[in-house]
Write a protein that holds these residues in place. Sequence first.
Motif, PDB file in Angstrom:
ATOM      1  N   GLN A  77     -34.816  24.157  17.875  1.00  0.00           N
ATOM      2  CA  GLN A  77     -35.174  25.249  16.760  1.00  0.00           C
ATOM      3  C   GLN A  77     -35.873  26.152  17.504  1.00  0.00           C
ATOM      4  N   ALA A  78     -36.633  25.812  18.535  1.00  0.00           N
ATOM      5  CA  ALA A  78     -37.343  27.022  19.275  1.00  0.00           C
ATOM      6  C   ALA A  78     -36.517  27.883  19.930  1.00  0.00           C
ATOM      7  N   LEU A  79     -35.339  27.244  20.857  1.00  0.00           N
ATOM      8  CA  LEU A  79     -34.770  28.019  21.540  1.00  0.00           C
ATOM      9  C   LEU A  79     -33.818  29.260  20.682  1.00  0.00           C
ATOM     10  N   ASN A  80     -33.423  28.923  19.354  1.00  0.00           N
ATOM     11  CA  ASN A  80     -32.730  29.572  18.451  1.00  0.00           C
ATOM     12  C   ASN A  80     -33.428  30.346  17.517  1.00  0.00           C
ATOM     13  N   ASN A  81     -34.995  30.197  17.655  1.00  0.00           N
ATOM     14  CA  ASN A  81     -35.708  31.061  16.748  1.00  0.00           C
ATOM     15  C   ASN A  81     -35.656  32.453  17.451  1.00  0.00           C
ATOM     16  N   PRO A  82     -35.720  33.537  16.539  1.00  0.00           N
ATOM     17  CA  PRO A  82     -35.663  34.809  17.049  1.00  0.00           C
ATOM     18  C   PRO A  82     -37.185  35.233  17.264  1.00  0.00           C
ATOM     19  N   SER A  83     -38.139  34.577  16.732  1.00  0.00           N
ATOM     20  CA  SER A  83     -39.717  34.650  17.293  1.00  0.00           C
ATOM     21  C   SER A  83     -39.888  34.456  18.531  1.00  0.00           C
ATOM     22  N   ASN A  84     -39.299  33.379  18.814  1.00  0.00           N
ATOM     23  CA  ASN A  84     -39.476  32.585  20.435  1.00  0.00           C
ATOM     24  C   ASN A  84     -38.579  33.337  21.392  1.00  0.00           C
ATOM     25  N   ASN A  85     -37.383  33.730  20.993  1.00  0.00           N
ATOM     26  CA  ASN A  85     -36.400  34.117  21.973  1.00  0.00           C
ATOM     27  C   ASN A  85     -35.900  35.701  21.715  1.00  0.00           C
ATOM     28  N   LEU A  86     -36.304  36.669  22.288  1.00  0.00           N
ATOM     29  CA  LEU A  86     -36.236  38.038  22.077  1.00  0.00           C
ATOM     30  C   LEU A  86     -34.577  38.528  22.234  1.00  0.00           C
ATOM     31  N   ASP A  87     -33.886  37.574  22.778  1.00  0.00           N
ATOM     32  CA  ASP A  87     -32.404  37.977  23.023  1.00  0.00           C
ATOM     33  C   ASP A  87     -31.685  37.692  21.634  1.00  0.00           C
ATOM     34  N   LEU A  88     -32.289  37.235  20.901  1.00  0.00           N
ATOM     35  CA  LEU A  88     -31.299  36.811  19.706  1.00  0.00           C
ATOM     36  C   LEU A  88     -31.461  38.052  18.875  1.00  0.00           C
ATOM     37  N   GLY A  89     -30.074  38.528  18.457  1.00  0.00           N
ATOM     38  CA  GLY A  89     -30.194  39.605  17.784  1.00  0.00           C
ATOM     39  C   GLY A  89     -29.916  40.827  18.439  1.00  0.00           C
ATOM     40  N   ALA A  90     -29.956  40.664  19.772  1.00  0.00           N
ATOM     41  CA  ALA A  90     -29.531  41.926  20.641  1.00  0.00           C
ATOM     42  C   ALA A  90     -28.239  42.331  20.752  1.00  0.00           C
ATOM     43  N   SER A  91     -27.846  43.452  21.031  1.00  0.00           N
ATOM     44  CA  SER A  91     -26.512  43.907  21.279  1.00  0.00           C
ATOM     45  C   SER A  91     -25.892  43.867  22.618  1.00  0.00           C
ATOM     46  N   LEU A  92     -24.880  43.596  22.677  1.00  0.00           N
ATOM     47  CA  LEU A  92     -24.127  43.746  24.034  1.00  0.00           C
ATOM     48  C   LEU A  92     -22.560  44.155  23.833  1.00  0.00           C
ATOM     49  N   GLN A  93     -21.954  44.791  24.781  1.00  0.00           N
ATOM     50  CA  GLN A  93     -20.745  45.364  24.765  1.00  0.00           C
ATOM     51  C   GLN A  93     -19.607  44.436  25.708  1.00  0.00           C
ATOM     52  N   VAL A  94     -18.746  43.883  25.177  1.00  0.00           N
ATOM     53  CA  VAL A  94     -17.767  42.909  25.670  1.00  0.00           C
ATOM     54  C   VAL A  94     -16.524  43.945  26.098  1.00  0.00           C
ATOM     55  N   ALA A  95     -15.917  43.971  27.201  1.00  0.00           N
ATOM     56  CA  ALA A  95     -14.888  44.934  27.431  1.00  0.00           C
ATOM     57  C   ALA A  95     -13.502  44.087  27.406  1.00  0.00           C
ATOM     58  N   ALA A  96     -13.592  42.844  27.870  1.00  0.00           N
ATOM     59  CA  ALA A  96     -12.132  42.071  27.807  1.00  0.00           C
ATOM     60  C   ALA A  96     -12.425  40.477  27.570  1.00  0.00           C
ATOM     61  N   TRP A  97     -11.720  40.138  26.717  1.00  0.00           N
ATOM     62  CA  TRP A  97     -11.751  38.661  26.480  1.00  0.00           C
ATOM     63  C   TRP A  97     -10.729  37.775  27.088  1.00  0.00           C
ATOM     64  N   GLN A  98     -11.179  36.677  27.516  1.00  0.00           N
ATOM     65  CA  GLN A  98     -10.148  35.582  28.092  1.00  0.00           C
ATOM     66  C   GLN A  98     -10.098  34.442  27.128  1.00  0.00           C
ATOM     67  N   GLY A  99      -9.184  34.442  26.062  1.00  0.00           N
ATOM     68  CA  GLY A  99      -9.336  33.326  25.161  1.00  0.00           C
ATOM     69  C   GLY A  99     -10.707  33.719  24.315  1.00  0.00           C
ATOM     70  N   ARG A 100     -11.622  32.870  24.087  1.00  0.00           N
ATOM     71  CA  ARG A 100     -12.632  32.938  23.513  1.00  0.00           C
ATOM     72  C   ARG A 100     -14.075  33.260  24.234  1.00  0.00           C
ATOM     73  N   ARG A 101     -13.742  33.166  25.457  1.00  0.00           N
ATOM     74  CA  ARG A 101     -14.886  33.632  26.486  1.00  0.00           C
ATOM     75  C   ARG A 101     -14.664  34.813  27.173  1.00  0.00           C
ATOM     76  N   ALA A 102     -15.791  35.343  27.931  1.00  0.00           N
ATOM     77  CA  ALA A 102     -15.763  36.669  28.643  1.00  0.00           C
ATOM     78  C   ALA A 102     -16.912  36.756  29.553  1.00  0.00           C
TER      79      ALA A 102
END
Length: 143
Positions: A77-102
Motif C-alpha cells: 500500500q505504501a508503494l502505491n500510495n500517491p502521498s508516498n510516491n510522487l511518481d504516481l500520476g506523473a506523465s511520460l511519453q512512450v514513442a514505440a511499444w514492443q508488445g505491451r512493453r516499452a
Amino acid sequence: MMQASLVWWLLAGGLVIAELLTGTFYLLMVALGCLAGGAMTLLGFSVAEQLAMAAAVALSALLLLRRSRFAAARGRQALNNPSNNLDLGASLQVAAWQGRRARAFYRGTQWDVELAEGENIASEWYEIKEMRGNLLIVVAKRS
C-alpha cells in the motif's frame, strides 16, 4: 528485585508511547521483549537471563511481524500510495511499444514501461499508475 522489574515495565511503557507517536508496530514488538524481561525478573532470573529472554522475545516478535500478511500488505500500500510516491500520476511519453512493453525517457533516464492490464495502446502520453521496482505500469493519459 522489584526495582529491576520496575525498570522493565517503565521501558516497555516508554516504547508503547513512542510506538503511538510513530505508527509502526516494531517498537511494540520490542516492548513485548521488555515485558518478557520484566516477567523474568519477577521469577528471580539473573540479569543476563533477563536480557537474553527480552532479546529473544523481541527478535521473534519482529520476525513474525515482518513475515505477517499485515506487514506485506502495508508495504504494498505504501508503494502505491500517491502521498508516498510522487511518481504516481506523473506523465511520460512512450514513442514505440514492443508488445505491451516499452522503454521510455522519464526523470532523466530510460525506464522499463508496461501497459496496465486492460489498457490499449491509445496515445503517445501515458500516466504512471503503479511502480514495481524500476518498472513503470502506465495507463493512457486522459485529457
